[in-house]
Each structure stands twice: as C-alpha cells, then as structure tokens.
Enzyme design. Structure first.
Site, PDB file in Angstrom:
ATOM      1  N   GLU A 181     -10.648  11.720   7.299  1.00  0.00           N
ATOM      2  CA  GLU A 181      -9.667  11.555   8.373  1.00  0.00           C
ATOM      3  C   GLU A 181      -9.018  12.868   8.817  1.00  0.00           C
ATOM      4  OE1 GLU A 181      -6.913   8.403   7.718  1.00  0.00           O
ATOM      5  OE2 GLU A 181      -8.523   6.936   7.599  1.00  0.00           O
ATOM      6  N   GLU A 376     -13.664   2.975   4.850  1.00  0.00           N
ATOM      7  CA  GLU A 376     -12.377   2.381   4.442  1.00  0.00           C
ATOM      8  C   GLU A 376     -12.036   1.178   5.318  1.00  0.00           C
ATOM      9  OE1 GLU A 376      -8.825   4.814   4.222  1.00  0.00           O
ATOM     10  OE2 GLU A 376      -9.964   6.450   3.318  1.00  0.00           O
TER      11      GLU A 376
HETATM   12  C1  GCO Z   1      -6.023   6.765   5.118  1.00  0.00           C
HETATM   13  C2  GCO Z   1      -6.380   7.347   3.850  1.00  0.00           C
HETATM   14  C3  GCO Z   1      -6.119   6.469   2.645  1.00  0.00           C
HETATM   15  C4  GCO Z   1      -4.927   5.532   2.786  1.00  0.00           C
HETATM   16  C5  GCO Z   1      -5.363   4.192   3.332  1.00  0.00           C
HETATM   17  C6  GCO Z   1      -4.166   3.255   3.516  1.00  0.00           C
HETATM   18  O1  GCO Z   1      -6.915   6.216   5.762  1.00  0.00           O
HETATM   19  O2  GCO Z   1      -4.883   6.917   5.512  1.00  0.00           O
HETATM   20  O3  GCO Z   1      -7.772   7.658   3.865  1.00  0.00           O
HETATM   21  O4  GCO Z   1      -5.891   7.432   1.671  1.00  0.00           O
HETATM   22  O5  GCO Z   1      -4.327   5.332   1.535  1.00  0.00           O
HETATM   23  O6  GCO Z   1      -5.948   4.353   4.573  1.00  0.00           O
HETATM   24  O7  GCO Z   1      -3.258   3.855   4.401  1.00  0.00           O
END
Ligand code: GCO
Length: 470
Positions: A181, A376
């Site tokens: 990200e 994710e």
């Molecule tokens: C994100 C990060 C994760 C977060 C998850 C929940 O996408 O912000 O990769 O580390 O913990 O997304 O917010």
C-alpha cells in the site's frame, strides 16, 4: 481448540454463512491469510528501530500502545504456523521487518534473518506457500532521519535490502511482494500525518510516490538476480464512488464524478500506471510544486515498469469521493452514506465494490494486467466471547463469504484472480488504532497471548476443506 495456554475449549459445530453453499471459485484457487511484521512480531529489542516505534512513542497511537510486543509472534511462530496448518491455507502472506534484517545501513542481523529462515521452513513443512512482503511501512528510523522516501537514496537502500533478503530466502519464498500500500503510506504518513513517519510534505508529495515506485522497480531487478520467484506489489484499491450531499452516488454531480476520476488517478492509478504502463497519470503534476520531470531521472520509468508476475489488491470498501475546491489533491473523501452494514471501523460493507474494482482494473489495463491476488480483505468486528467462551463472529463470516462471492463474480466476468488472503490470521496491532480494532480469524488475549480460534476460523477452514474436496 485454544492455543497458547494449553487449555482446550470444545469446538461448536461449524455453520456456513447463513447456510449458503460455499462460494464457487475455480480449481487451483489459493486460499490464504495475511499479517504484517510490525503488527504481530513484537521482539522489538531484537531488531532496529522503525518509524512506527518513533511514531508510537511520540503519542501517535489512539490507545497509547506500541508494537513492542504485539502478538509476540517472534516467540510463538511455531504455534501460529500450527494455526495456519490447522486452517488448511495454501499460502501465508507475511512481511519481513526491514529493521530486523538490517538494523542499520552497514549491518545484517543474522538472528533476524534466522527468524525468517525458520518461519519459511516451518511454512513449507506444512505445505503452505510463503508470500513475503518486503516493506509493510516499517522503514528503519535511520533512513527516515536521512530523509526517508523524500530521498532517492532510500530506493537504492531498499534494493540492497531486497538483495540481502533474497540471498537468504530466495530459494524457498513462493512470491515476493515488494511494497504494501504505497498510496496509504504516502497519504496517511506523509500528508495527513496520522501514520508514521507523521509528516506533511505537501505540496511536494511526488518524491514520496516516485521513490517508492523506484524502490519497487530496483527491488524487482535485485530479486530477479536470485531466480524466477514470482514478484508482485500489494496496492490499496478504493473503488471510486462519486457521492453528492447525502453521501450517496444518487445525488452526485458532474463535479463529483470528475473528482472521483481524480481520486482514481491519484490513489489507485498513481501506483499502477507506472508499473504496468511505464508512465504516471497526468494528475501526478498535482503532487509537486515544480514538475514531475524534476524528480524522474532517465531510465526510472523503464526500471519501474520491469514486468511483474502478479498484482496484489488490498480491498476493504469503495471510497466516496466529492468535488472540493480546497482539498490539496482536488477531491474530498467524505465517506459513503446509505443503509450499508458497517464494520467496527465504521467502514461500509459493500462486497460488490470488490467485483467492480477488479473489473475496472481489467478494463483499464487489458492485457497489461497480470494475474491478481487479493492480498488483503477482512473486517474489524467487536468480537465478544459467548457463554461457552468461543467467539461467534458471524459478522466476519458474512463479510468474508460475500467478498469471496464478489471475487467469484469478477472471475466469471473474465478477471484472472488466483488467490485470496484474509486480513488477518490474528487480532493484531492496528497501527494508529493500537489494539482497539480486531481483524483476526483468531482472537488474541494480549495479556496472556492465548490464541482462540473464532467461528470465522472454523468457517474458513471448512470452506478451504470443501474447495479441496472439489
Ligand atoms: C492496510 C494495511 C494493514 C491493515 C489492514 C486493516 O491495508 O491498511 O495493509 O496493515 O492493518 O488493512 O486496516
């Protein structure tokens, strides 16, 4: 079954999401889970300092906690891999803490490398493919002190780090994910100041964008020198939804629709076009007081667009976008209204937004789009134990079930999706929210470090088992 304190709790029967059949995903589709180093590892005294240690100690975390101990994963790795093996996942996406491998420029922490060496071996011994993210926001503090992502040198240092990691793990890792990200790290860490390093470099945000993209490209070259392990990047994608005064698309204006295109260019395409197309969207000029040509050097775009093998999509929900004359990026993100279910983070639950985003990527990039992994997807929920001590997190089961159906619908629409990683295996340290937001399939008691699988763990295990049975 309760891990950690040796007490076994009887397991209630598994109930699939609302009794619906499991989502139909193609044979060979990989089910996984995801975590990140700073959010679960702990053992902060066995690694160098990162910008998140500094940010937490400076008071940046809502509940005043740090990632110093987190889930103590460094000392409970075998137990956590046993949870993965029991779950039956085909892949585990974890991240490698740069400060654990290279505490400072000239040193390689062999004990830190040894931890990841053992983790990868433990995963492979359980037929779980290691998917290793090289950078999940935990930049070494000494690099930040030298200028961090504002400096081109940091990209070169990242390539050196990638080379060092590949020399230890390159014979066994099944997929490298260079960055996690970069858009969120840029926007929240270098503009909004609510994530580490907690700075605001506006109007010159573009160096942070470009040096992360360059770091990605240089790391691809460094990793390729160690063999043909597939390489990807995990971008945050928010489906751009124009919203009007009532925060729904129904009242959006043409100006809101134009702002949604700007958001898509700055949040989504800014970190995809350079990699897949070899150029930035025109809106990149909004991110500098000069011109992007001042920052981009000869050969950079070729380096950045070195072909990769997969694209990681982190998706949680669409982004409501409205026109703004005052916001520095020329759009506002006021949220999404309407009667959507909401997570414990107050994020709207809109599974079809994932299908929409995947189809949008296919339409935007065509044959330049490599296979996709959902790197994710998951939800924060206010998990409470029932009378029998187990966590009946039906909200999370429904969330995951519906988003897997959205993936299946995108595949039916012709999008090549190869795998899906639930965020997350464990309740963990949720950045600026500390321990207050729980995303895990497994509950963690942060006092005792006991792990207690939730109903969603059992549901996911059954779904994976059913998929294996075909
Ligand atoms: C994100 C990060 C994760 C977060 C998850 C929940 O996408 O912000 O990769 O580390 O913990 O997304 O917010």
């Amino acid at each position: 079954m309760r891990f950690g304190d040796g007490v076994v709790v009887s397991e209630p029967a598994v109930s699939t999401a609302a009794g619906k059949p499991t989502p139909a995903l193609p044979p060979g589709f990989t089910f996984g889970v995801a975590t990140s180093a700073h959010q679960i590892e702990g053992a902060c005294d066995e690694r160098g300092v990162s910008v998140w240690d500094t940010f937490a100690r400076a008071g940046g975390i809502a509940d005043g906690t740090t990632g110093d101990v987190a889930c103590d994963h460094c000392h409970r790795m075998a137990e956590d891999v046993a949870l993965l093996a029991d779950l039956g996942v085909g892949a585990y996406r974890f991240s490698i803490a740069w400060p654990r491998v290279q505490p400072s420029r000239s040193t390689l922490n062999l004990a830190g490398c040894s931890f990841y060496d053992r983790l990868v071996d433990e995963l492979l011994a359980n037929d779980i493919a290691p998917l290793a993210t090289l950078f999940h926001w935990d930049l070494p503090q000494d690099l930040q002190d030298a200028g961090g992502w504002m400096r081109r040198e940091t990209a070169a240092r990242f390539a050196d780090y990638a080379d060092a990691v590949a020399s230890v793990l390159g014979d066994r890792v099944q997929q490298w994910i260079t960055l996690n990200e970069p858009s969120v790290h840029t926007e929240l860490g270098h503009m909004a100041g609510i994530h580490a390093p907690g700075v605001n470099v506006l109007p010159n945000l573009f160096p942070v964008v470009h040096h992360q993209m360059l770091a990605h490209g240089l790391a691809v070259a460094a990793l390729r020198a160690h063999g043909n392990v597939p390489i990807s990047i995990a971008n945050s994608y928010g489906t751009p939804w124009p919203v009007g005064p009532d925060l729904t698309p129904g009242t959006a204006s043409d100006a809101d629709r134009a702002a949604a295109l700007t958001y898509d260019a700055i949040h989504n395409r800014m970190y995809t076009d350079p990699i897949l197309l070899g150029r930035y969207p025109d809106e990149a000029e909004y991110l500098t007081s000069g011109t992007i040509g001042d920052i981009i050097l000869e050969g950079d775009m070729s380096t950045i667009s070195t072909p990769i093998d997969a694209l990681g999509v982190n998706y949680y929900n669409p982004t409501g976008v409205a026109a703004s004359e005052t916001e520095p990026l020329r759009y506002a993100t006021p949220g999404i209204g309407g009667e959507w279910p909401r997570t414990a983070f107050d994020w709207p639950v809109i599974p079809d937004g994932l299908r929409e985003m995947l189809v949008l990527l296919k339409d935007q990039y065509g044959d330049r789009l490599p296979p996709i992994w959902i790197t994710e997807n998951g939800c924060a929920a206010d998990d409470q134990p029932g009378e029998d001590g187990t966590i009946r997190d039906d909200v999370r089961i429904d969330y995951l079930d519906q988003h897997l159906r959205a993936v299946a619908a995108a595949i039916d629409a012709g999008v090549d999706v190869r795998g899906y990683c639930v965020w997350s295996l464990l309740d963990n340290w949720e950045w600026a929210e500390g321990f207050s937001k729980r995303f895990g399939l497994v509950q963690v008691d942060f006092e005792t470090q006991a792990r207690v699988p939730k109903a969603s763990y059992r549901w996911y295990r059954e779904l994976i088992s059913a998929a294996k049975r075909g």
